[in-house]
Design an enzyme around this catalytic site. Structure first.
Site, mmCIF file in Angstrom:
data_model
loop_
_atom_site.group_PDB
_atom_site.id
_atom_site.type_symbol
_atom_site.label_atom_id
_atom_site.label_comp_id
_atom_site.label_asym_id
_atom_site.label_seq_id
_atom_site.Cartn_x
_atom_site.Cartn_y
_atom_site.Cartn_z
ATOM 1 N N HIS A 4 0.828 -1.210 0.000
ATOM 2 C CA HIS A 4 0.000 0.000 0.000
ATOM 3 C C HIS A 4 0.859 1.256 0.000
ATOM 4 O O HIS A 4 2.016 1.243 0.439
ATOM 5 C CB HIS A 4 -0.889 0.031 1.245
ATOM 6 N N GLU A 18 -6.306 -0.543 -6.176
ATOM 7 C CA GLU A 18 -7.295 0.391 -5.658
ATOM 8 C C GLU A 18 -6.832 1.814 -5.932
ATOM 9 O O GLU A 18 -5.632 2.118 -5.873
ATOM 10 C CB GLU A 18 -7.469 0.239 -4.130
#
Length: 322
Positions: A37, A106
Site C-alpha cells: 500500500h 485500488e
C-alpha cells in the site's frame, strides 16, 4: 489446508513487521503474506511502509517461512517491468520462498502518481498484459513489448532465482476469476468467495492453490475484542466495488461510519474461542480454499495472537483440516 500469517503494512511500523514475521515463523505458521500500500485504509491505522524494502529485510531475517505480496498492483503506480525486477530480486534473497501476488489495485494507492484511474474492464486488460510481461522477463533474455497499455524496451533481468517466481492473481468477481484461471498459478481473494473459486476451477484453475485471508480480533474478552475490531476494521466491509474506487482514508472513514458492531462480528471472529475460529475456517475449506492467512487486527496485539495460535489455534486447525 495451510495456514498463514498476514503482515498488514497499513497498521504496523516497518521494524515491527520484521519482528512479527520472525515470531510467526517460530510459532509455526506455514507461510506469510504482506500488503503493498501507499496509504492506510483509515487514518487511525497510521502506517504504510514500502513493502519491497520490508521484503528484503524479511528474506534475511527468516529461514523457512514463505513470503507473498497480497497483493501488488502492476498497472499504474508500478510498471510491470519494474515489478518483475523487484520480485525476482526478492526471489533470490529468499532462496525461492517468494510468491508474487498481483491484482488490479485500488485508487487509494494508485492515484498518487497523478494518472487517471481506469474503469474496471480496462484495469483487467492492463493486469493481463502486465502478467504476460512479467512472465516473459522471469524467463530470462531480452524482452521487447509494444502492447495496448504498456511498452517495454529491451529489458532483461540479470538476477533470477533458480525457479521462476510463482504468480498469484487476485479476483473479486467472475471476470477476474477467469483472468486468474487463465494467467495465474493460483487464485487470491481477501474474503470468502465460493462463486469466484468455482469460476477459477471451471476456467482452468483445477488443482491450483486457492488463497484466502480472514481478519481476526483475538482477545480474552470477546466484547472488547469486537469493539477493537469495529474501531479498526469497519472499513473492510464495504466490498470491492466501493473499496477499489475511493481515493483516500477520509473517504473510507465516511463510507464506513454506519457499519455496526454486529456487522463486523459477522465477518470477523472475535475473542479466544478456538471452536468459533475452527467453525469459520470450515466455511473456507468447504468453499475449496487450500490456504488461509489470518490477519490479526491491531499492531499491538500481534504477539498475543501468535502465542495463542501456537498453543491452541494452529494445533486445532491442523487436527481438523490438515
Amino acid at each position: 489446508m495451510e495456514f498463514g500469517y498476514t503482515l498488514l503494512c497499513e497498521q504496523t511500523p516497518p521494524k515491527q513487521l520484521v519482528e512479527d514475521l520472525v515470531g510467526a515463523e517460530a510459532a509455526g505458521f506455514d507461510y506469510s503474506v504482506i500488503s503493498d500500500h501507499y496509504f492506510p485504509w483509515i487514518e487511525e491505522l497510521g502506517h504504510s511502509a514500502y513493502v519491497w524494502s520490508v521484503l528484503g529485510a524479511l528474506a534475511q531475517a527468516t529461514e523457512r517461512i514463505p513470503l507473498m505480496t497480497y497483493v501488488t498492483c502492476p498497472i499504474v503506480r508500478y510498471h510491470p517491468a519494474v515489478v518483475a525486477q523487484k520480485a525476482a530480486t526478492v526471489g533470490v534473497l529468499s532462496d525461492g520462498r517468494f510468491t508474487l501476488g498481483l491484482g488490479a489495485g485500488e485508487k487509494l494507492n494508485e492515484h498518487v502518481v497523478g494518472r487517471d484511474w481506469p474503469p474496471v474492464d480496462v484495469r483487467h486488460e492492463m493486469l493481463a498484459e502486465a502478467v504476460e510481461i512479467i512472465r516473459r522477463l522471469f524467463g530470462g533474455g531480452y524482452v521487447n513489448h509494444r502492447g495496448r497499455h504498456f511498452t517495454v524496451e529491451s529489458a532483461r533481468l540479470y538476477d533470477l532465482p533458480e525457479q521462476p517466481v510463482p504468480i498469484g492473481v487476485a479476483a473479486s468477481g467472475p471476470r477476474s476469476g477467469g483472468l486468474a484461471a487463465e494467467r495465474g498459478d493460483m487464485l487470491v481473494t481477501d474474503r470468502l468467495m465460493p462463486e469466484v473459486v468455482k469460476v477459477f476451477r471451471d476456467g482452468g484453475g483445477a488443482g491450483k492453490p486457492v488463497h484466502g485471508q480472514l481478519p481476526v480480533s483475538f482477545g480474552s474478552d470477546p466484547d472488547e475484542a469486537l469493539r477493537h475490531a469495529h474501531r479498526l476494521w469497519k472499513w473492510g466491509l464495504s466490498g470491492w466495488k466501493v473499496m477499489s474506487e475511493l481515493p483516500g482514508p477520509v473517504n473510507f472513514e465516511a463510507a464506513s461510519q454506519n457499519v455496526r458492531a454486529e456487522d463486523v462480528a459477522a465477518a470477523v471472529p472475535c475473542g479466544d474461542d478456538v471452536e468459533e475460529y475452527v467453525r469459520r475456517v470450515a466455511q473456507w475449506a468447504d468453499a475449496g480454499y487450500t490456504h488461509l492467512a489470518f490477519c490479526q487486527i491491531g499492531a499491538e496485539r500481534q504477539k498475543d495472537f501468535r502465542d495463542w495460535a501456537r498453543a491452541e489455534l494452529l494445533p486445532a486447525l491442523r487436527a481438523r483440516f490438515s
